[in-house]
Design a protein around this motif. Structure first.
Motif, PDB file in Angstrom:
ATOM      1  N   LYS A 141       0.827  -1.205   0.000  1.00 36.49           N
ATOM      2  CA  LYS A 141       0.000   0.000   0.000  1.00 36.49           C
ATOM      3  C   LYS A 141       0.865   1.260   0.000  1.00 36.49           C
ATOM      4  O   LYS A 141       0.601   2.214  -0.750  1.00 36.49           O
ATOM      5  CB  LYS A 141      -0.920   0.002   1.227  1.00 36.49           C
ATOM      6  N   LYS A 142       1.901   1.269   0.820  1.00 38.62           N
ATOM      7  CA  LYS A 142       2.769   2.440   0.896  1.00 38.62           C
ATOM      8  C   LYS A 142       3.507   2.665  -0.416  1.00 38.62           C
ATOM      9  O   LYS A 142       3.598   3.796  -0.916  1.00 38.62           O
ATOM     10  CB  LYS A 142       3.771   2.260   2.039  1.00 38.62           C
ATOM     11  N   ARG A 143       4.007   1.595  -1.007  1.00 39.16           N
ATOM     12  CA  ARG A 143       4.767   1.719  -2.252  1.00 39.16           C
ATOM     13  C   ARG A 143       3.880   2.171  -3.406  1.00 39.16           C
ATOM     14  O   ARG A 143       4.259   3.036  -4.192  1.00 39.16           O
ATOM     15  CB  ARG A 143       5.445   0.394  -2.591  1.00 39.16           C
ATOM     16  N   MET A 144       2.693   1.583  -3.526  1.00 43.02           N
ATOM     17  CA  MET A 144       1.788   1.970  -4.603  1.00 43.02           C
ATOM     18  C   MET A 144       1.322   3.409  -4.437  1.00 43.02           C
ATOM     19  O   MET A 144       1.180   4.145  -5.421  1.00 43.02           O
ATOM     20  CB  MET A 144       0.578   1.026  -4.638  1.00 43.02           C
ATOM     21  N   SER A 145       1.089   3.837  -3.208  1.00 44.08           N
ATOM     22  CA  SER A 145       0.680   5.224  -2.961  1.00 44.08           C
ATOM     23  C   SER A 145       1.778   6.205  -3.361  1.00 44.08           C
ATOM     24  O   SER A 145       1.515   7.226  -4.013  1.00 44.08           O
ATOM     25  CB  SER A 145       0.325   5.397  -1.476  1.00 44.08           C
ATOM     26  N   LEU A 146       3.029   5.888  -2.994  1.00 42.28           N
ATOM     27  CA  LEU A 146       4.146   6.749  -3.382  1.00 42.28           C
ATOM     28  C   LEU A 146       4.347   6.770  -4.892  1.00 42.28           C
ATOM     29  O   LEU A 146       4.608   7.820  -5.485  1.00 42.28           O
ATOM     30  CB  LEU A 146       5.430   6.271  -2.697  1.00 42.28           C
ATOM     31  N   LEU A 147       4.212   5.616  -5.520  1.00 45.11           N
ATOM     32  CA  LEU A 147       4.397   5.521  -6.964  1.00 45.11           C
ATOM     33  C   LEU A 147       3.364   6.365  -7.701  1.00 45.11           C
ATOM     34  O   LEU A 147       3.700   7.104  -8.639  1.00 45.11           O
ATOM     35  CB  LEU A 147       4.306   4.061  -7.387  1.00 45.11           C
ATOM     36  N   GLU A 148       2.108   6.284  -7.300  1.00 45.17           N
ATOM     37  CA  GLU A 148       1.057   7.073  -7.939  1.00 45.17           C
ATOM     38  C   GLU A 148       1.271   8.571  -7.715  1.00 45.17           C
ATOM     39  O   GLU A 148       0.955   9.374  -8.584  1.00 45.17           O
ATOM     40  CB  GLU A 148      -0.304   6.646  -7.385  1.00 45.17           C
ATOM     41  N   GLU A 149       1.810   8.926  -6.557  1.00 40.39           N
ATOM     42  CA  GLU A 149       2.064  10.333  -6.272  1.00 40.39           C
ATOM     43  C   GLU A 149       3.243  10.871  -7.077  1.00 40.39           C
ATOM     44  O   GLU A 149       3.259  12.038  -7.487  1.00 40.39           O
ATOM     45  CB  GLU A 149       2.325  10.505  -4.768  1.00 40.39           C
ATOM     46  N   GLN A 150       4.244  10.037  -7.330  1.00 41.72           N
ATOM     47  CA  GLN A 150       5.442  10.470  -8.050  1.00 41.72           C
ATOM     48  C   GLN A 150       5.253  10.509  -9.564  1.00 41.72           C
ATOM     49  O   GLN A 150       5.949  11.257 -10.258  1.00 41.72           O
ATOM     50  CB  GLN A 150       6.603   9.521  -7.741  1.00 41.72           C
ATOM     51  N   LEU A 151       4.320   9.729 -10.092  1.00 42.84           N
ATOM     52  CA  LEU A 151       4.216   9.558 -11.546  1.00 42.84           C
ATOM     53  C   LEU A 151       3.969  10.856 -12.304  1.00 42.84           C
ATOM     54  O   LEU A 151       4.631  11.089 -13.334  1.00 42.84           O
ATOM     55  CB  LEU A 151       3.124   8.525 -11.858  1.00 42.84           C
ATOM     56  N   PRO A 152       3.045  11.735 -11.880  1.00 40.73           N
ATOM     57  CA  PRO A 152       2.862  12.985 -12.638  1.00 40.73           C
ATOM     58  C   PRO A 152       4.137  13.828 -12.713  1.00 40.73           C
ATOM     59  O   PRO A 152       4.457  14.388 -13.774  1.00 40.73           O
ATOM     60  CB  PRO A 152       1.761  13.713 -11.862  1.00 40.73           C
ATOM     61  N   ASP A 153       4.862  13.928 -11.603  1.00 42.52           N
ATOM     62  CA  ASP A 153       6.119  14.689 -11.614  1.00 42.52           C
ATOM     63  C   ASP A 153       7.135  14.052 -12.545  1.00 42.52           C
ATOM     64  O   ASP A 153       7.882  14.749 -13.243  1.00 42.52           O
ATOM     65  CB  ASP A 153       6.697  14.768 -10.194  1.00 42.52           C
ATOM     66  N   ALA A 154       7.180  12.725 -12.569  1.00 47.65           N
ATOM     67  CA  ALA A 154       8.121  12.027 -13.447  1.00 47.65           C
ATOM     68  C   ALA A 154       7.787  12.276 -14.916  1.00 47.65           C
ATOM     69  O   ALA A 154       8.682  12.523 -15.740  1.00 47.65           O
ATOM     70  CB  ALA A 154       8.104  10.524 -13.146  1.00 47.65           C
ATOM     71  N   VAL A 155       6.511  12.236 -15.269  1.00 44.07           N
ATOM     72  CA  VAL A 155       6.107  12.468 -16.659  1.00 44.07           C
ATOM     73  C   VAL A 155       6.415  13.911 -17.060  1.00 44.07           C
ATOM     74  O   VAL A 155       6.902  14.170 -18.176  1.00 44.07           O
ATOM     75  CB  VAL A 155       4.606  12.157 -16.841  1.00 44.07           C
ATOM     76  N   GLU A 156       6.172  14.868 -16.183  1.00 41.66           N
ATOM     77  CA  GLU A 156       6.479  16.267 -16.484  1.00 41.66           C
ATOM     78  C   GLU A 156       7.985  16.471 -16.641  1.00 41.66           C
ATOM     79  O   GLU A 156       8.425  17.279 -17.479  1.00 41.66           O
ATOM     80  CB  GLU A 156       5.925  17.172 -15.388  1.00 41.66           C
ATOM     81  N   LEU A 157       8.776  15.757 -15.860  1.00 36.87           N
ATOM     82  CA  LEU A 157      10.230  15.843 -16.007  1.00 36.87           C
ATOM     83  C   LEU A 157      10.662  15.287 -17.360  1.00 36.87           C
ATOM     84  O   LEU A 157      11.557  15.842 -18.020  1.00 36.87           O
ATOM     85  CB  LEU A 157      10.907  15.068 -14.871  1.00 36.87           C
ATOM     86  N   MET A 158      10.020  14.216 -17.818  1.00 35.09           N
ATOM     87  CA  MET A 158      10.317  13.682 -19.144  1.00 35.09           C
ATOM     88  C   MET A 158       9.934  14.676 -20.232  1.00 35.09           C
ATOM     89  O   MET A 158      10.642  14.820 -21.236  1.00 35.09           O
ATOM     90  CB  MET A 158       9.572  12.356 -19.350  1.00 35.09           C
ATOM     91  N   VAL A 159       8.824  15.385 -20.040  1.00 31.38           N
ATOM     92  CA  VAL A 159       8.395  16.397 -21.018  1.00 31.38           C
ATOM     93  C   VAL A 159       9.446  17.490 -21.142  1.00 31.38           C
ATOM     94  O   VAL A 159       9.830  17.889 -22.262  1.00 31.38           O
ATOM     95  CB  VAL A 159       7.029  16.992 -20.600  1.00 31.38           C
ATOM     96  N   ARG A 160       9.938  17.982 -20.014  1.00 28.36           N
ATOM     97  CA  ARG A 160      10.966  19.033 -20.056  1.00 28.36           C
ATOM     98  C   ARG A 160      12.246  18.520 -20.717  1.00 28.36           C
ATOM     99  O   ARG A 160      12.908  19.256 -21.461  1.00 28.36           O
ATOM    100  CB  ARG A 160      11.246  19.539 -18.635  1.00 28.36           C
ATOM    101  N   SER A 161      12.597  17.269 -20.442  1.00 27.02           N
ATOM    102  CA  SER A 161      13.801  16.699 -21.051  1.00 27.02           C
ATOM    103  C   SER A 161      13.645  16.575 -22.571  1.00 27.02           C
ATOM    104  O   SER A 161      14.584  16.863 -23.332  1.00 27.02           O
ATOM    105  CB  SER A 161      14.093  15.323 -20.441  1.00 27.02           C
ATOM    106  N   LEU A 162      12.474  16.145 -23.026  1.00 26.72           N
ATOM    107  CA  LEU A 162      12.237  16.010 -24.458  1.00 26.72           C
ATOM    108  C   LEU A 162      12.270  17.368 -25.150  1.00 26.72           C
ATOM    109  O   LEU A 162      12.751  17.492 -26.285  1.00 26.72           O
ATOM    110  CB  LEU A 162      10.886  15.322 -24.697  1.00 26.72           C
TER     111      LEU A 162
END
Length: 322
Positions: A141-162
């Motif tokens: 539960k803790k890992r899935m909650s953290l993963l879902e919280e981090q995913l939008p920031d990770a995708v936005e970081l990929m957008v800036r990198s691209l």
């Protein structure tokens, strides 16, 4: 007034079993396995072992070993949660821990209670297996909650990198370095697999299926479609990040709205059990006048069935699908 501490001893032994598992886990694998560590587990392993291929092999083994062991009897109930929690203990080690903790619980019950040997054996096994399941469930539960919280920031970081000209594989590598666990190690694994020739979209699909996450499936499908039909991947991922963040906000809102109902359900479900424990502690002989009657066991079984039905219906009422 006679006071019995036996119910409290049972609870304390179970809590001690769960804490012991966590202590062993951190002792064996060190701080790098902790989700609140700023440096991802992959980077910590690379710091100790400069061989990137060996680190990749170790992480892939850890991330697939539980689903590959579903055929072990009784382990299938634990495999999915252990996979989502990415427990570094192997399935064989978890089963051995269940046995060892059952022995520890049995010894604790022998020292702290006067229960008969068959009861101590059954309760010890239940505590060993239940302690492992509770610990793995909390980790998942803790890992899935953290993963879902981090995913939008990770995708936005990929957008800036691209947008500054990095290829997609490099953008994933940047996410692996900048985002802490659990997402950092997962994306680092994808970056390493891409470096050794595996298609990125396939790695993302495998990751999404392993975590059983709808948002990750959206990401994998978006990347796969862009690879096949072309288009501006940065714009696609930017829109996806907005969708994922909006879904995350909606889930949080639903969680806040249903919080009162969930806590009420938990209280109503736990109150009879808590009352039974308190009665057993404060007045252990409370049921002495009726426990030898013919109706006592059937009545107790009926009450237990109603309690189970109550828990099931409470969970159904507050389990809102979005």
């Amino acid at each position: 007034m006679q006071i019995s501490a036996a119910p409290l001893i049972y609870i304390l032994i179970f809590v001690a079993v769960v804490v012991l598992v966590e202590g062993l886990y951190l002792t064996v694998f060190g701080k790098s396995i902790s989700l609140n560590n700023r440096m991802s587990r992959r980077l910590a392993l690379l710091e100790k072992n400069q061989n990137r291929e060996q680190v990749l092999e170790q992480l892939r083994k850890e991330m697939s070993q539980h689903l590959n062991s579903k055929g072990i009897p009784l382990y299938s109930i634990l495999a999915n949660k252990a996979q989502k929690a990415n427990i570094a203990f192997s399935p064989r080690q978890l089963i051995m821990l269940m046995g060892a903790l059952s022995v520890v619980a049995y010894l604790g019950l022998t020292i702290g209670t006067e229960a008969g040997t068959p009861v101590r054996i059954l309760v010890g096994i239940a505590m060993g297996v239940g302690g492992i399941y509770t610990w793995v469930n909390q980790k998942a539960k803790k890992r899935m909650s953290l993963l879902e919280e981090q995913l939008p920031d990770a995708v936005e970081l990929m957008v800036r990198s691209l947008r500054v000209g990095h290829p997609f594989s490099n953008a994933i590598g940047i996410v692996a370095k900048e985002i802490p666990d659990p997402l950092g190690t997962e994306f680092g694994l994808i970056a390493d697999e891409a470096a050794y020739g595996r298609d990125v979209s396939e790695s993302l699909k495998a990751f999404a299926e392993r975590m059983d996450s709808q948002d990750l499936r959206f990401l994998a499908v978006a990347v796969s479609i862009q690879q096949q039909s072309g288009g501006n991947l940065a714009e696609i991922l930017e829109g996806l990040a907005k969708v994922i963040r909006a879904r995350f906000k909606l889930f949080r809102r639903v969680k806040a709205i249903t919080a009162e109902a969930k806590w009420s359900g938990m209280f109503l479900s736990a109150f009879p059990i808590g009352a039974l424990i308190m009665i057993s502690v404060i007045k252990p002989d409370y049921y002495d006048d009726v426990k030898d009657t013919a109706a006592f066991i059937p009545a107790a079984l009926v009450v237990a069935v109603f309690l189970v039905i109550n828990v099931i219906f409470m969970k159904i009422m507050v389990n809102i699908k979005v």
